[in-house]
Structures are given as structure tokens and as C-alpha cells.
Design a protein around this motif. Structure first.
Motif, PDB file in Angstrom:
ATOM      1  N   SER A 204      69.581  42.690  80.336  1.00 43.80           N
ATOM      2  CA  SER A 204      70.263  43.875  79.840  1.00 43.80           C
ATOM      3  C   SER A 204      71.499  44.045  80.717  1.00 43.80           C
ATOM      4  N   LEU A 205      72.685  43.927  80.144  1.00 46.73           N
ATOM      5  CA  LEU A 205      73.904  43.855  80.964  1.00 46.73           C
ATOM      6  C   LEU A 205      74.383  45.220  81.444  1.00 46.73           C
ATOM      7  N   GLY A 206      74.023  46.282  80.726  1.00 39.48           N
ATOM      8  CA  GLY A 206      74.498  47.613  81.123  1.00 39.48           C
ATOM      9  C   GLY A 206      76.008  47.655  81.190  1.00 39.48           C
ATOM     10  N   ASN A 207      76.531  48.343  82.186  1.00 37.61           N
ATOM     11  CA  ASN A 207      77.985  48.557  82.265  1.00 37.61           C
ATOM     12  C   ASN A 207      78.752  47.378  82.869  1.00 37.61           C
ATOM     13  N   GLU A 208      78.047  46.332  83.286  1.00 41.25           N
ATOM     14  CA  GLU A 208      78.684  45.116  83.820  1.00 41.25           C
ATOM     15  C   GLU A 208      79.621  45.397  84.983  1.00 41.25           C
ATOM     16  N   ALA A 209      79.244  46.305  85.878  1.00 42.84           N
ATOM     17  CA  ALA A 209      80.102  46.603  87.026  1.00 42.84           C
ATOM     18  C   ALA A 209      80.367  45.337  87.834  1.00 42.84           C
ATOM     19  N   MET A 210      79.329  44.571  88.096  1.00 49.45           N
ATOM     20  CA  MET A 210      79.525  43.322  88.837  1.00 49.45           C
ATOM     21  C   MET A 210      79.156  42.108  87.987  1.00 49.45           C
ATOM     22  N   ILE A 211      77.903  41.990  87.613  1.00 48.06           N
ATOM     23  CA  ILE A 211      77.494  40.858  86.769  1.00 48.06           C
ATOM     24  C   ILE A 211      77.963  41.121  85.350  1.00 48.06           C
ATOM     25  N   ALA A 212      78.858  40.273  84.866  1.00 46.95           N
ATOM     26  CA  ALA A 212      79.411  40.466  83.530  1.00 46.95           C
ATOM     27  C   ALA A 212      78.863  39.399  82.578  1.00 46.95           C
ATOM     28  N   THR A 213      79.117  39.612  81.296  1.00 47.99           N
ATOM     29  CA  THR A 213      78.638  38.690  80.273  1.00 47.99           C
ATOM     30  C   THR A 213      78.933  37.236  80.638  1.00 47.99           C
ATOM     31  N   ALA A 214      80.175  36.990  81.033  1.00 48.48           N
ATOM     32  CA  ALA A 214      80.582  35.609  81.309  1.00 48.48           C
ATOM     33  C   ALA A 214      79.786  35.016  82.464  1.00 48.48           C
ATOM     34  N   ASP A 215      79.454  35.837  83.460  1.00 47.49           N
ATOM     35  CA  ASP A 215      78.665  35.340  84.592  1.00 47.49           C
ATOM     36  C   ASP A 215      77.288  34.900  84.130  1.00 47.49           C
ATOM     37  N   VAL A 216      76.693  35.726  83.245  1.00 54.21           N
ATOM     38  CA  VAL A 216      75.354  35.382  82.755  1.00 54.21           C
ATOM     39  C   VAL A 216      75.424  34.127  81.893  1.00 54.21           C
ATOM     40  N   VAL A 217      76.478  34.021  81.075  1.00 59.14           N
ATOM     41  CA  VAL A 217      76.638  32.799  80.274  1.00 59.14           C
ATOM     42  C   VAL A 217      76.741  31.587  81.198  1.00 59.14           C
ATOM     43  N   ASP A 218      77.554  31.702  82.232  1.00 61.88           N
ATOM     44  CA  ASP A 218      77.695  30.591  83.178  1.00 61.88           C
ATOM     45  C   ASP A 218      76.346  30.213  83.803  1.00 61.88           C
ATOM     46  N   TYR A 219      75.584  31.236  84.158  1.00 58.17           N
ATOM     47  CA  TYR A 219      74.255  30.989  84.730  1.00 58.17           C
ATOM     48  C   TYR A 219      73.354  30.273  83.720  1.00 58.17           C
ATOM     49  N   LEU A 220      73.378  30.757  82.490  1.00 58.99           N
ATOM     50  CA  LEU A 220      72.511  30.158  81.471  1.00 58.99           C
ATOM     51  C   LEU A 220      72.934  28.728  81.148  1.00 58.99           C
ATOM     52  N   VAL A 221      74.237  28.462  81.234  1.00 60.28           N
ATOM     53  CA  VAL A 221      74.724  27.096  81.018  1.00 60.28           C
ATOM     54  C   VAL A 221      74.129  26.163  82.080  1.00 60.28           C
ATOM     55  N   GLU A 222      74.022  26.666  83.296  1.00 58.45           N
ATOM     56  CA  GLU A 222      73.473  25.844  84.389  1.00 58.45           C
ATOM     57  C   GLU A 222      71.951  25.794  84.380  1.00 58.45           C
TER      58      GLU A 222
END
Lengths: 722, 722
Positions: A204-222
């Protein structure tokens, strides 16, 4: 606290959200739940989620006053836990969050989830609070998820600091999920459970103050457990980061499937209300996602079913489908839906048909899509395999097919009597083996979208089979998967390498400047002469040859024809003279640079190629045919810039009026390749204006066979505030 | 057997399929299963179905050799049963069916279902067999369902002579079902069960030798248990009977929802292969169903969910929807889907918003669609009602809404601990009461399409609540229901009362005859003079005033412009002279009647109004704008004739290019009402040709403001074989 108000440095921040750091963050071995109490629904959900996920590490309630929470001993603060905590799940009220973060830092905790609402989503004050929260977390080297978020779960790591219902059982699988609306997680997980679609990490990304959508995508790619990435988006707040992540996903062969809200205006308003994000114009979002080879879907069900196709089955190499069913009605439904998805259902090869016919009753036909009929039910079976199984066995070897859709496996509600159960399980084993060994992918599909029974789930799991949730969703999902496969390797939204052009003045450009800009990028322009006297106009017209067009030349007038400051199709000197007077008169008080005379272009087709600036994605190119096509039909193709010639060719291919360019209605076929090159150059010219660009439009862009000319050009720039 | 080969008389047949007779047929108190044996899958399914339906009457196996079947004593033939049998379910092989029918007649049995395949669906021989079967049944006064059919079930009468799986429990309810693919019944019932959608009578129609779709529709219209009629169609074999039944359903206020296969060519081929029916052109089917106010849907899931909306909820009076949810994501999805369905989500009235705000946390907004947020989970509840319930309580009194979508009821997988269960059940009771008393309809909806749990089903059933299966399907279904409500009372496909016109000759009509036909129906025609000499042409042109058009007049040439036998925009006498020679030359060897001269019409808009004959539905009117609109965009609206002016106005409203008629791009707004009248007259002119009609086309039909003229007319008729 001046330090906390300073924005954290980019590098410092980036280090906290790398794939490696997030891999640590998303797999905490011990979790403290700060603010948990027996009366908190959030705490109850979180404990239940941990149980559902099979979390076996320490789960420590932290509460200022309560000595125990849900029967577990509670610590008074994070500083007093007395054992290592990997993640602090902070569910205290808004005003207490920062202090807890200090405690977490003191306790050496490296990850935190913040549940509280009241930050950026409520406006300016909340945004300031959120900035301070971010600065504090970054300053302490804490990776922060939220605020205004429900947490996450990691099915493979068996952990779930997640403050909402996870419907049990939680199935671990290939689908990584990130949601900008956390409450949808339960909804999504309940559909996933119904069809045994397993997830890897769900956030659940919430307001993405630090961890943003793109960061999670990058993590999931790895992440090795993740094969497909599934997003629910309300807004794409950092399109460059998102684009970069999408490109990496495409390169890694991990499809992204996205449900993006805001297809309606009401949808946009709803999204604004509860996330405080600014959603871009939906048609631009659509274009951008297509450029990024992100598959956009329309519902939760389609999101997950598409992910299931991509996560569980071998990917088809093409669109030629064989279909094996046990009912004529299913054939009809499959054929209709496939046709909507551009999936072909070619005839079986003769040998396949002959082979299949042996398993059919005399009145049935061995055709694709195949209905084996229920005839075999009339007599007790002598073979382990049903006619559908035998047909599948033959169809997978058909040289004219790219994959086979198999609608022949019906799973009962509960374990049937032993003999039938053994027969079914033996069939499942045979199917699994045959599917694994088949030269082309086989996609098993249920007839309708209902939950798997527990027994059905068991049988499938035991043999590593997956069953798509119904013909409608399933074939739609296969269509989505094929679109993703088609789009691989051409993800756009690259950074532009166009050199900057000098920008003289803000506002509407004069004709000479506009023409010069486009000429510099190689855009062919209709010849034009600027004159300041009637005689000169007649002279110019004679040199071009009649008929000619006459229009006012003035940077003060953006839409000349609206004012009557344009005259077309002038056949002789008298006409030119009259037109000269008319356009000057029409300009009225506006300052003018003179009058432009140009030859008329007749026949051919007129297009529009314009660039505007989208609030989210920046410069966007629109291409359409002129006249009713744009004005009445809105028949326009959009792309976020930059685009190359190949991409513009795809844009032209999307136009409903394409036939007018390819020679319909007796017109000469346009040189599409050259045209695409010119339009790409228009895009580059716009990009060269950098942040000064407001809009750049060539309208009409005239095409007749191989002749291409910009007949009119309008450039508008703005003052840069710096 | 000469008697059996004679077609049964219409009245005799009709008496066997009246609603009253079918009410008897579909509620047999005793059933004989002829051909049942322990090794027959059909028989096993039929017995299980009877049990699932709760059938309590005699179920008597009949088999020539077996003394017992599945443990029940079997009779050797229907003649030897020795008790009254209401229905014979005949599952013997094809060749034995007729003998069994004789036995049935001898035993005084009034109803029979024939399972065997090998009749009409296999071609000519089968059709002959089927005709004989029908004649025999009719001759003996037996009502016959099938052949090639799986039987039926009647949930209210607790009977199910049905030879396929009925997933238990079978829920009785308001949805009457008739299927042209019996095997889909199990699929449909399994989705219905998942969402507690109850059925009344479900019929597998098979080959419709005697009982046809329209008969079952008529029966369902009369059936008090049925509120909505749900069809799966592969072909509409008797469109007049179907239309009449659809009209009766509309008048009775019973919606028909239909999944009609054949949207794709492959779909048509699939349907042909296994029913032997001839499917009409899909666009015509689409138009015809719309004219009959039959709601066409795209999937089994949409079919049933639409039926559920219409069968279980009060019908909304308009399109203004309130939405109450517990998640922002749900709001987004609802808003997006509603926008696609033309459902409005207006702002709450101020008073509603103020009232709702009291139940929300400070950071949430009281807007429509409403997200009450999960904030209340932070603390133990003090009220029975959730914030969503309280918001619903207020929203139903909002004067600006027509109905409320309620996405606030989440049902757990299993009965929770007592205290929670009591709370949930008390909420359900409150909701049921509030929904019943609310001034506007409330439609409860689940967030995603998953099965109800057994406990959830219990809670809903106990309080008479229904929950739609997910936002995507649910809102789509509401859109379908609204379309049905909009379409009530204007079901077309009436018989035409147009008088017959004399038909002189088969083939392409000459210009004079064509113009005379249209003139007789009041279609305004451009003035035109037929001449046989250049001088006469010039003279006629001068009288009309230049510019004029010149074209060949020849019944041997259907498409004059393709031959170059038309010249337009002639400005002077010389032009006319040259054109005269040109068009005569272009006609070449074709016999000609002369040359037609007419004034040119410029400006305005050109339409096409043409009538062709569809194999299923007969004369079909196509209306579109000329040029690219028809040729490139296929922007055409279709209707089965006859149509009146009001219907043509709706046709014009469907055109994407409508704006060109309403004054877009500076054109004068056309007098749509007059235009519609002219087009309706074109339709009547076509109908007046009765069975001789091949096609009649006005192209272009020119409109400029209030001026309307047919510029060219083409009539083609054929020789009647009688």
C-alpha cells in the motif's frame, strides 16, 4: 526544528529506496506495532494478517500505557523493546508520529510504516508535516513507507505488517503488487484468492513521501519471486522515475499491468479528494502508458487475470489460437471475445482435424474452436482421457497454432467419491505433463468467473496447473498479454537529445520566426513571401502562379481565420488585391508585420500536428487529420515526446481516418514514411524550446503523395521564471 | 408413414406451446427417464439434478432390458409404468426416439424432452427426421422440448429433468432463463449460485422443433415467479415470433437480457457448426434487439448480473447516482465505470453533505462518490452502524439522486465470533429495513467478483438483501438496466401497414420509375429533366440556372459514377454540351433512356438512406452521412423496418457525425424532424415493394437547413418465384 525542514539530499534519499534496501525493508524478521491497543481495529487486522501470512518472528506491541495488547506483553516505547526490531509499524495518531520516529532512530530501526492520515492529502499544512516527516526519516536513515498507508505483505517471506484483512489462505506466487489505494488490497487479494493467483510482495503506497511507485517497481523488477507487476494508480506523480522504472521492467521481461483511475472526470475528482495527487489528462496518461508498454486495464478482475496469464503460463509467440471446449456455447463466447481482442482462430491443419475427428461423435465437426460435445457422457468412459484431453493432445502439435486455450477441465465443489477423484487427479497429472511438454503454450480456462473450490485449488496446486477465471476475463487477459508481448522493446519516454533553440520573446511568434524554427528542424514549408503593398502581393502571386492564399502576418493574432484575416483560393490579381485590403482591415488595431502570400495547395489531405504541454508528462504530440476528423470525431493520436519516425508511423496507424492517407476515395497514397519523419521533426522543434514551450502547431500539414508542406505554423512560448 | 410427414397444422401446434400448456409442461409432478441406465452419464446427472432441485415426485427409469437403474425399479416401456407420468425424458439413441414417442402417446403422456442429437444440426437428413418427430409429437398432442437438448429445471416447482450438473444449492428466484446452448446452463448456474442469483425456470432449447425461444419467452412473461428473462441465443430463427414475444415482455414490464453469439465471423461459424441455424448479420441483430428493447450483453457474467439488478432491486427512475464506499479506490473505479455507462454522479445536496460530514474523520470530504475511509477502525465502535451506513441513511433522502450504490457491506468468509456476528446481522437487518423504506432504490454491491460465502449467503437471504458481484460488472449491469428502462414502450419491429406499390419489372429501375415511387411516398426530389439531345440539355440547364449536374439515365447502369456517366458542377452551356457527350460515351453499349439534367446542390450535408434485405429480419434501413463517414468510418445507423419519424430521429442521434447536421463547422443546422420524416418515407417506399425488394437507396440525400432533396435514387427489385 530548522534541520528537519531542510529537504533531504537526493543521494541520501536514493540510498534508502534502492532495490537492495527495499528487499530488506519488505522482509522484516521482527516487527514492532507502535500504538497497538485492544480497541484498535487496525491492530486487530495487523495481528490477523501476520497470522495469515505465517509470520514467525517477534511481533511486539508498543504502547505508552497498556502493559499487554491482545494478550502479548507490550513495550512502553521503541527504546524499551530490548530486542532487535527490523520494522516499526506506526499506528499512533498524527501528532505522535514524529516522536515515535525519533524513538525508532534511537533503537536503530531501519524501516518504518506510517499509517496516520492528515498529511499531503489534506492540503498545504499537511504537506509541510509530510515534508518534515520525510526529512526526519531520511536524516535518521530510516526507510519510510507512507504516511496514509496500510503497510505491505510479502508472501514468500511470510510477513505481513498490514492493517487490513488478508483473506486466508494467502497464496505465494509471481504477482508483485503496488497500490495507491491501500483499501483495495483486500479487494484485490480476495479476487486473487478466488482464482489461486499468488502474490509476491503487495504494497500500500499511501502518500509516497519516501518510497514511491517507481521504487517499488524497481524492487519488484529485481525480486526473483516476481514475474509480473500489478499496479493500481491514481496519479503518476514522478513520470520520469516511473518511465525509467517501466523501461527497466520491460528490459527485464517483467510485464507491468496497471489499473489507472481517472478515465472519467468524476474519477479524477475522486482521486484528487483522497490522495491529493494531480491526475493528468486521461488521454495523455493512456498514450504515455502505451509508450511505456504498461498494459492498462479497466477493472481489478482484469488486472489480476492479466497478471495470471503473464505470471503462470508460457507466453504465446503469436495470435493464432486453438480452442478446445466441451460446449458449443463456449465456442461462441470464445470466438466473439477473441475477435474483439484481435486473436485469430485459424482452421486446424488437416492432420489435426482428422486426428481429432476420431474422438468425436459422428454428428460433431473437428473444427477450431472445437466443441467435443457431451456425447461421451452417454456411456461409461473406457479411457482416462476425455475427448477434450485427446483433442488437446493433438492440437498442441498443430503447426498453424501459436497456443491452445483449453476449456475442458471442470473442477468439482468437493472431493468426489474415490474412484472419480482418482480419475480426475490422474487427468490433472496427465494435463500438467502434456502442457509442460507441448511445443506451444496451453492456457487452461474456466468457463465462468467463479471461485475455485478448496478441492479444485488442491488439485491444481498439486500439479502446478493454473485456471483462468472465465472466458470473458480470460480471453481479454490473453489479449492484454499479447499486446504486452507486441510492445516489448519499444518503451519510449526517453530523454530528448534535441539541442535547444534560441527563444527570442515570450508570446505568439511572428510568422518568420515560426517558419525559421521549423525549417531549422527540416520541416518542409510552403513558400511564402511577406509584402507590405498590394502591388507586391500581386507580383508575388504571379510569381507563385495562381491560385494563392493571402493572410495577415502578425504575432499579435494567433487565430487569423477567426478574425477573417485569411483569404484562400484567389484566382487572379483582382482577387489578390481585394484580399489584401480585406485581411489588413480584418487585423484592425492589431500591430501587423505585413501580409503573407503563398501558393494554394489543392487536393491531398490536411493533417494537424501539434504539441502542447501536459502538467504531468510535459510536451505531448497530437496528430490527426484536419477538419471533421479532429473537430467532430476527436480522431487524434497522442504521444509524450520525444518520438521517432517509427513511433509516429504507429500514431498514424491509430487514426481512424488512416485510409485517407493510404489512398482511399481515389486520393494518391501519401508517403507515410516521409510524413512520419516530418511530424517527428515538428516534435523535435517543440522540444528545442525547452521549458519556454507553451504550444507549437502545424495546421494544416498538407500531404499529397510525396509532397509534404506545413501550410501554417503557430508557436507560443512563455517567459521563464527563474 | 405419410401422416407423420405432413406438417402439423399451425393451430394444433400453437395449442401445444401456449403459456398455460408450458406452465403445465415445466412443472411435471412425475417424470419417466426413458433409456436411463447405470452406465449413462446423462442419467446420473438427471438423477442428481432432481435431488438438487428437491424433486419429490416419482422419477421412474424406463429401460428395455434393465430391471433396476441406480437402484430404482425400472419399467420396460412407458406403456408399462403403471402410474401417471407427466413428462417423458427421452435419452434413448436417435433411432429409438420415435417408438418411445408412440409409447408416450399410448400412455397418455402430454410432455416429452428429447436429448438425442443428429437432427436438424447435421443437415438435410436430420431435418427430415426432425420434421417427422415434430409431426408425430403434434399428432399425438405431446408438447416436445428438443431434440438435441438437455431438458429444463423449475426451481419454484422443485423439479429438474435436466441432464447436466446443477451446482447445489439451487436458489429459486426471479430470473427465467432460456438457452440455445444447453451446456452453458451449468456454467450459468454456477455463476448464479456464486452470487445467490435465483432462477425460476431454466430451459435448454435444443433444436426448437416445437417449443421455440418465443414460446418460452411468452411462458416466462406469464410466469409469476419470473421478473426478468435471460437468454443465450445463437440464432433468431423466427424473428416475427421473437419480436412479438419481446413486445409482450416489454408491455408486461419484464426485461429481456440477451447474450447473442456471433459478434465475430468466427463466432458465426461456431454457431453454425453446432446448431445448424443461420445467423443474421451481427450489426442487424444488434439493431433489431435494440428496437425490441432487448438488452444485449457480452458475457455470461454480465447477463446474470444485469438480470440480478433488474430482478432484485427496485428500478431507478433516472441516472443520478449516489455512491457510498469505504475506500477511495472503490470511488475511483465506480466513477470511471459509471462514466462509461452514462451514469451521473452529481454533488450531494448541501444538507446531505453536512449531515454526512459528522460521520467522517476531519481529513475526509463529504463528497459524491463518498469514501468514508477506514478511520473508524482506529477505535472500537460505539454504534451499531458504520459511517457508511450512516451516510447511506442520509444519501437516500438527497433530492438530487435517483438511486444509491452502496459498497459498505463486507461479508466474512465464515460466521465470526458471536458478538461480531450479532453486530453484522443487526446491521444487515437495519440495512434491509432502510433500503425497503428509502425513497429511492439502494443497490448494494460487492467490491469485486468473488463468490458469496455460505455465511454471507445466509445473512443476505435472512434479510432479503442482494449483493451485486463487483464494481465492474455491477455498474455495467446498472447501465444495462437503465438502458432497458429508457427503451420501454418503444419496441419496434411492428408489421408494416404501408400499401403495396406496383412493381413493373425486376432488375434495376429506370430513373423515372424510381423517382415516381419515392415521390408517391412524399420524398422530395431534386428537379430533373430527361433529354435526348445536347440542345435540350443546355436549355434545361438554363432554366434551372447554373451550375447543373448531368448524368446518364439508364436502367442498365446501377452505378453511374463508376462508369464516368455523371458530370457535376457544370457552370455554363459549353460545359453541359461537353458533359452530355461524355456521359453518353461513358454508357458505351448499355441501352440508355436519355440524359438527366438537374440543378447542382451545394453546401449542406449529404446523407445516404438505403434499404437492403437481411436474411433473418427482412428489410433493413441504413442511414449515414455521405463520403468518408460511410466509406471509411462505417458510421451508419441500422434499423429493421418499419420505422417511424421518432425512430429515425434516434438513428440520426446515433451517428458520430451528428454534429454536421446540428450546425458544427459553420453549417446551417438541418431540420432534423423533417429529415427524419423523409427518411422514414424512404423506408416506407422500400416496404411497399414487398417481397420484390432487393434494395432501394437514396444517395445522396441532400440537406441544407430546411431544404431536403433526394439527389439520386436507385431501386432494384427481383422476380417473385411463386
Amino acid at each position: 526544528m530548522p534541520a528537519a525542514n531542510t529537504a533531504p539530499a537526493g543521494a541520501e534519499l536514493a540510498a534508502l529506496v534502492t532495490p537492495a534496501r527495499l528487499a530488506e525493508f519488505f522482509a522484516p524478521g521482527s516487527i514492532a506495532v507502535v500504538g497497538a491497543s485492544d480497541t484498535s481495529g487496525w491492530a486487530r487486522f495487523l495481528l490477523a494478517s501476520a497470522t495469515t501470512a505465517g509470520f514467525s518472528g517477534p511481533l511486539i506491541p508498543v504502547h505508552r500505557r497498556h502493559k499487554t495488547v491482545f494478550g502479548r506483553p507490550a513495550a512502553a516505547s521503541l527504546r524499551e523493546v530490548g530486542e532487535q526490531v527490523d520494522l516499526a509499524f506506526i499506528m499512533v495518531p498524527l501528532e505522535a508520529v514524529e516522536e515515535v520516529l525519533e524513538d525508532a532512530a534511537a533503537a536503530g530501526i531501519r524501516g518504518a510504516v506510517v499509517l496516520a492520515s492528515g498529511y499531503r492529502e489534506v492540503g498545504e499544512d499537511g504537506t509541510a508535516l509530510q515534508d518534515r516527516l520525510l526529512a526526519k526519516a531520511a536524516g535518521h536513515g530510516i526507510t519510510l513507507l507512507g504516511p496514509n498507508c496500510l503497510g505491505f505483505l510479502n508472501a514468500h517471506a511470510r510477513t505481513a505488517p498490514f492493517a487490513l484483512t488478508i483473506p486466508p489462505p494467502l497464496v505465494a506466487g509471481p504477482v508483485g503488487v503496488a497500490l495507491q489505494s491501500g483499501a483495495l488490497a483486500s479487494v484485490l487479494l480476495s479476487f486473487a484468492r478466488a482464482h489461486a493467483i499468488g502474490v509476491s510482495t503487495l504494497t500500500s503506497l499511501g502518500n509516497e513521501a519516501m518510497i514511491a511507485t517507481a521504487d517499488v517497481v524497481d524492487y519488484l523488477v529485481e525480486d526473483d519471486h516476481t514475474k509480473v507487476i500489478c499496479l493500481f494508480l491514481e496519479a503518476i506523480s514522478d513520470p520520469f522515475a516511473f518511465a525509467a522504472a517501466a523501461r527497466r521492467a520491460d528490459q527485464a521481461g517483467k510485464p507491468i499491468v496497471a489499473l489507472k483511475a481517472g478515465a472519467s472526470q468524476a474519477g479524477i475528482a475522486a482521486a484528487l479528494a483522497h490522495t491529493g495527487s494531480i491526475a493528468g489528462d486521461d488521454a495523455v496518461v493512456d498514450a504515455a502508458l502505451r509508450q511505456l508498454n504498461v498494459i492498462r486495464v479497466g477493472s481489478i478482475e482484469e488486472l489480476l487475470t492479466t497478471s495470471a496469464v503473464l505470471g503462470y503460463t508460457r507466453w504465446p509467440r503469436g495470435r493464432r489460437m486453438g480452442a478446445v471446449t466441451t460446449s458449443g456455447g463456449a465456442c461462441d463466447l470464445i470466438a466473439d471475445r477473441a475477435s474483439g481482442e484481435g486473436i485469430e482462430i485459424p482452421a486446424f491443419a488437416e492432420q489435426t482435424a482428422i486426428g481429432i475427428a476420431e474422438h468425436l461423435p459422428p454428428f460433431a465437426e473437428a473444427r477450431n474452436p472445437l466443441d467435443v460435445t457431451g456425447y461421451f457422457l452417454a456411456n461409461q468412459r473406457t479411457s482416462l482421457l476425455t475427448p477434450a484431453d485427446s483433442a488437446l493432445d493433438l492440437a498442441v502439435d498443430d503447426p498453424g497454432l501459436d497456443f491452445v486455450l483449453f476449456s475442458g477441465l471442470n473442477l468439482p465443489d468437493a472431493r468426489p467419491p474415490d474412484a472419480m477423484a482418482s480419475a480426475l487427479e490422474a487427468r490433472a497429472a496427465w494435463l500438467a505433463e502434456r502442457i509442460a511438454s507441448a511445443p506451444i503454450p496451453v492456457i487452461p480456462i474456466a468457463s465462468t468467473c467463479v471461485n475455485l473450490s478448496d478441492y479444485g485449488r488442491e488439485v491444481l496446486a498439486a500439479h502446478g496447473l493454473h485456471l483462468l477465471g472465465g472466458i470473458d476475463l480470460g480471453v481479454r487477459a490473453i489479449g492484454n498479454a499479447l499486446r504486452w508481448l507486441d510492445g516489448r522493446g519499444r518503451t519510449g519516454l526517453a530523454l530528448s537529445s534535441v539541442p535547444a533553440s534560441p527563444v527570442q520573446a515570450a508570446g505568439t511568434w511572428g510568422e518568420d520566426d515560426s517558419r525559421a524554427l521549423l525549417a531549422a528542424f527540416g520541416v518542409p514549408l510552403v513558400p511564402s513571401v511577406r509584402v507590405n503593398a498590394v502591388e507586391a502581393a500581386i507580383c508575388a502571386a504571379s510569381r507563385f502562379g495562381f491560385p494563392v492564399a493571402v493572410k495577415i502576418s502578425s504575432s499579435a493574432i494567433a487565430h487569423k481565420s477567426d478574425l477573417g484575416a485569411v483569404a484562400l483560393g484567389l484566382d487572379d490579381a483582382a482577387g489578390v488585391a481585394a484580399a489584401y485590403e480585406k485581411v489588413v482591415r480584418a487585423a484592425g488595431e492589431h500591430p501587423i508585420d505585413g501580409v503573407a502570400v503563398a501558393p494554394m495547395r489543392t487536393g491531398g489531405v490536411e493533417l494537424l500536428a501539434g504539441v502542447t504541454v501536459d502538467a504531468t508528462f510535459g510536451p505531448v504530440l497530437a496528430v490527426g487529420l484536419g477538419g471533421v476528423w479532429v473537430e467532430v470525431l476527436r480522431d487524434v493520436s497522442l504521444r509524450v515526446l520525444p518520438v521517432d519516425r517509427a513511433e509516429v508511423l504507429r500514431m498514424l496507424g491509430e487514426l481512424r481516418g488512416l485510409q485517407l492517407l493510404t489512398g482511399a476515395r481515389g486520393s494518391a497514397a501519401a508517403d507515410l514514411d516521409a510524413l512520419a519523419g516530418v511530424i517527428a521533426a515538428v516534435g523535435d522543434a517543440a522540444l528545442s524550446l525547452r521549458d519556454s514551450l507553451v504550444s507549437l502547431e502545424v495546421n494544416p500539414l498538407w500531404v499529397k503523395g510525396r509532397q509534404i508542406e506545413a501550410l501554417d505554423v503557430l508557436v507560443i512560448t512563455k517567459e521563464l521564471t527563474s
